[in-house]
Design a protein around this motif. Structure first.
Motif, short mmCIF file in Angstrom:
data_model
loop_
_atom_site.label_atom_id
_atom_site.label_comp_id
_atom_site.label_asym_id
_atom_site.label_seq_id
_atom_site.Cartn_x
_atom_site.Cartn_y
_atom_site.Cartn_z
N THR A 1 -32.23 27.40 16.30
CA THR A 1 -31.18 26.40 16.49
C THR A 1 -30.34 26.70 17.73
N GLY A 2 -30.77 27.66 18.55
CA GLY A 2 -30.01 28.01 19.74
C GLY A 2 -30.24 27.05 20.88
N ASP A 3 -29.58 27.32 22.00
CA ASP A 3 -29.72 26.47 23.19
C ASP A 3 -31.12 26.56 23.77
N GLU A 4 -31.71 27.74 23.79
CA GLU A 4 -33.09 27.92 24.25
C GLU A 4 -33.59 29.27 23.73
N SER A 5 -34.91 29.39 23.65
CA SER A 5 -35.46 30.62 23.08
C SER A 5 -36.86 30.88 23.59
N VAL A 6 -37.32 32.10 23.35
CA VAL A 6 -38.69 32.49 23.67
C VAL A 6 -39.15 33.43 22.57
N SER A 7 -40.42 33.31 22.16
CA SER A 7 -40.96 34.13 21.09
C SER A 7 -42.36 34.57 21.46
N TRP A 8 -42.71 35.82 21.12
CA TRP A 8 -44.05 36.30 21.41
C TRP A 8 -44.42 37.45 20.48
N THR A 9 -45.70 37.76 20.45
CA THR A 9 -46.20 38.91 19.70
C THR A 9 -46.92 39.85 20.65
N VAL B 1 -36.17 35.94 21.15
CA VAL B 1 -34.94 36.07 21.92
C VAL B 1 -34.35 34.67 22.09
N VAL B 2 -33.08 34.53 21.73
CA VAL B 2 -32.43 33.22 21.71
C VAL B 2 -31.13 33.27 22.51
N ARG B 3 -30.91 32.24 23.30
CA ARG B 3 -29.61 32.10 23.98
C ARG B 3 -28.77 31.05 23.27
#
Length: 250
Positions: free
Chosen positions: A186-194, A210-212
Motif C-alpha cells: 500500500t506504499g507509494d512505490e515498491s520493489v520485491s525480489w527473491t 522494499v517500500v517507499r
C-alpha cells in the motif's frame, strides 16, 4: 560454526534475531544454530517469548521512526523483538563485486543504503509457520533519496539476475538467481525480489520487499531458519501492518 558465520554475512544479522522468535525446532540436517553467529538463536525463543533476560522488547513511543516500527502485540501469531546485534556479527555495508549490483548488496547491510538518516530494526518470528523469520526496518530519508533508492533497486534486480557476490568484514558470499517477485503493498512505490544466498556449503532462500512511503523506506526480508533452502515469503499481514504504522506515525 564456520558455516553459520558465513550465513551471517549472507543476510543481515537482524534476520537471525528474528529467528530467535520463530521456532525451537532444530534446522533440517540436525545442525543447530551457532549462538556466535546470531543475536538470538531459535533455541532461545521460549525465553524470548517470556521476556527473559537476553530478549529485548521494542520500546513504544519515542521518535516518529520508533513509533513507525512494529512492536510486540501489533501482530497476532508473531513475536517482535528489538534485540540488539550480536557484536560478533559483521558490521557495515557489504561491497558487491559488480557495480550494478551494489544496491542489492547494500540492502543486506545494517541500513538500506548509505543515504539513510536513521534506521530502526525489528526481528519478527512467526508462531504460525515453523522457522519463518522476518527482518523489518524503517529508515528515514530525504524524499528524493528515498525515491532514488527504489529506482536503483529496480535497475539492480533487472541487471543482476545471474548473481553477484558481496563482502563485508572479509567475509564473502554469493547471491544467485535474483528474480523479481510480485508483491502487493500500500506504499507509494515498491520493489520485491527473491534470491539464493550461498557460501561454504550453506544456502538460504531469501525474499525481500522494499517500500517507499513518502520519505520513509520500509525494508522486509524473510527466510526459513528451520530449513534455509525452503522458499520463504514476507507475510502480507506483516507488510500491511508495518506500512499502516508508518502512515499513522506520519
Amino acid at each position: 560454526m564456520k558455516a553459520r558465520a558465513t550465513m551471517v554475512a549472507l543476510v543481515p544479522a537482524l534476520l537471525f534475531a528474528a529467528g530467535g522468535c520463530s521456532s525451537t525446532d532444530t534446522p533440517a540436517g540436525g545442525k543447530g544454530p551457532d549462538p556466535k553467529g546470531s543475536p538470538v538463536t531459535p533455541a532461545a525463543s521460549a525465553s524470548a517469548a517470556a521476556g527473559a533476560p537476553g530478549s529485548a522488547a521494542p520500546k513504544a513511543g519515542g521518535s516518529k521512526l520508533e513509533r513507525s516500527a512494529l512492536e510486540q502485540g501489533d501482530l497476532a501469531g508473531y513475536q517482535v523483538s528489538a534485540q540488539g546485534k550480536n557484536p560478533n556479527a559483521p558490521d557495515g555495508q557489504p561491497q558487491a563485486d559488480k557495480k550494478a549490483c551494489q544496491p542489492l548488496a547494500d540492502i543486506m547491510g545494517d541500513e538500506p543504503d548509505p543515504a539513510a538518516r536513521e534506521t530502526v530494526n525489528r526481528g519478527i518470528g512467526s508462531q504460525k509457520q515453523v522457522g519463518l523469520a522476518v527482518s523489518a526496518s524503517v529508515s528515514s530519508y530525504a524524499e528524493g533519496d528515498a525515491k532514488a533508492l527504489i529506482s536503483r533497486l529496480k535497475a539492480a534486480v533487472a541487471a543482476c539476475g545471474t548473481g553477484f557476490s558481496a563482502t563485508v568484514e572479509k567475509q564473502t558470499a554469493g547471491y544467485r538467481d535474483v528474480r523479481s517477485a510480485d508483491y502487493r503493498t500500500t506504499g507509494d512505490e515498491s520493489v520485491s525480489w527473491t534470491t539464493t544466498a550461498a557460501g561454504q556449503g550453506v544456502s538460504a532462500q531469501v525474499h525481500l520487499v522494499v517500500v517507499r512511503e513518502g520519505d520513509t523506506i520500509v525494508r522486509l526480508m524473510a527466510l526459513n531458519v528451520a530449513s534455509a533452502e525452503q522458499q520463504a515469503r514476507v507475510p502480507q499481514e506483516v507488510a500491511d501492518k508495518q506500512l499502516d504504522k508508518v502512515k499513522r506515525a506520519a
